[in-house]
Write an enzyme that holds these catalytic residues in place. Structure first.
Site: not given
Length: 432
Positions: A262, A308-310, A211, A267, A67, A274, A5, A93, A139-140
């Protein structure tokens, strides 16, 4: 982000190499700002301008310092002489880290916004192309009345347009420079330094911080992405419902050589929709994380930093991937006009029940709404059980004796359900 992705445009922005280059740019801009205030001698700028990121060396130093920013500044300091004392002057920093991250977010937002505009273009084209095609509204999950197929696409167009406006607001909130020092009070800085850097980076200025840049700003952006993901899943769900074998009115394109199963060669599954639905759930999962990141101790802690790095690379990759896949899915959408018409015909005109109800109420003063409603409800039941046209069932009731056969027939004009579509389109697409 896993390679499946990953989006090249986004991946390039969030590489370590690019991130640390932006750190270096911020450090240089800060020194230039001090020079503009006559704190740093102009003659020292030449040496500072030669600084480069040496990532391997930085990683070695970080093993000792534990660091990353200290390792970064020391790596830079090793490259020059006494001029190195101007590096990181008066800042902390997160002046570097948050400003740089906000800049990476800015560049990623540009890509998101462009993909949204591409999606808008596709949706508008589909709306205009299918304006006159009637499709059973539901509807429904049950038949309601026919509506314009074009209105479905126009509805999604309008919603994506609202999401773009929300993104624009969030961009103003997050695309900011934060150079305010250790407590955010500019004690060892001048406000002019921050303004200088902001102008260089073509970003706004955080009017007040601690900070760190306050994480409500980030939470707003992520919540917009979560909302946008809900729209993508809404569209994907509609396509999936229409592609069901018993509906078969819309379907994803199926390319040459593509396989749906498969084990079952027949299909053809709505795999793109999805996929988008699943990724949309993944995107929304970040919203709670972003809100929790706003709860930092006093002037700061780093409980937000690790996730946040991820989070940011992953959410931008996923969102752009999903937007592009959605656009491709819509551009290759198959519209089964025969099946659409079949479902309209097999309803035996029961969807004119409200049309007839309203007409009788408006033109026959001798009946109550309840009487007419109950009668038409019985007639629609007979129509569906006996598979007889509602018109024929209604003609056998005295309640309609007050109108002529010709006038009665006009009540069953299917284009009645499309009579306001053009006006709606004018509002949505700002047409004159």
């Amino acid at each position: 982000m896993i390679s499946r992705y990953a989006v090249a445009d986004i991946e390039k922005i969030w590489t370590d190499e690019n991130k640390y280059q932006v750190w270096l740019d911020v450090e240089k801009y800060i020194v230039e700002a001090w020079a503009s205030l006559k704190v740093v001698p102009q003659k020292d700028l030449a040496a500072l301008s030669q600084l480069k990121v040496d990532l391997p060396r930085m990683l070695v130093i970080e093993q000792e310092t534990k660091h990353d920013v200290v390792a970064f500044t020391r790596m830079l300091g090793e490259q020059i002489g006494h001029e190195s004392k101007w590096i990181h002057l008066g800042v902390t920093s997160t002046d570097i880290v948050d400003t740089a991250q906000n800049f990476l977010i800015k560049n990623s937002n540009v890509i998101v916004e462009q993909e949204l505009k591409n999606l808008l273009k596709t949706l508008k084209s589909l709306a205009l192309k299918n304006e006159k095609i009637l499709i059973m509204g539901r509807t429904h999950g049950m038949y309601g009345e026919p509506t314009s197929l074009g209105l479905k696409f126009a509805l999604w167009y309008e919603e994506i347009n609202r999401q773009i406006k929300r993104l624009e607001l969030a961009r103003k909130d997050i695309e900011l420079v934060k150079i305010s020092g250790s407590m955010g009070n500019y004690a060892n800085l001048e406000l002019a330094v921050e303004s200088f850097v902001a102008k260089k980076m073509k970003m706004g200025v955080d009017s007040l911080s601690t900070q760190v840049t306050q994480r409500d700003r980030h939470a707003f952006l992520i919540s917009v992405f979560g909302n946008l993901a809900s729209t993508l899943e809404k569209i994907a769900t509609e396509i999936r419902l229409f592609q069901r074998s018993d509906v078969n009115e819309l379907a994803e394109g199926f390319s040459a050589g593509q396989k749906g199963s498969s084990s079952m060669p027949h299909k053809k599954n709505p795999i793109s929709s999805e996929n988008i639905a699943g990724l949309s759930r993944f995107i929304r999962a970040f919203t709670n994380l972003a809100f929790e990141n706003n709860n930092l101790w006093h002037e700061r802690d780093i409980s937000h930093s690790s996730n946040e790095r991820i989070m940011f690379p992953d959410i931008f990759n996923t969102l752009v991937y999903a937007l592009r896949r959605m656009n491709d899915t819509l551009q290759n959408l198959q519209i089964n006009k025969v099946q659409i018409q079949k479902h309209i015909d097999e309803a035996h005109n029961i969807y004119f029940s409200q049309r007839v109800l309203t007409y009788i109420i408006m033109h026959n003063a001798l009946v109550t709404r309840e009487e007419v409603y109950d009668l038409i409800q019985k007639c629609t039941t007979i129509s569906m059980v006996e598979k007889t046209d509602l018109k024929e069932v209604l003609l056998n009731n005295d309640i309609l004796n007050f109108i002529s056969k010709q006038e009665f027939d006009t009540l069953f004009d299917k284009q009645f359900f499309n009579r306001q579509t053009k006006q709606i389109f004018k509002r949505v697409f700002n047409q004159k």
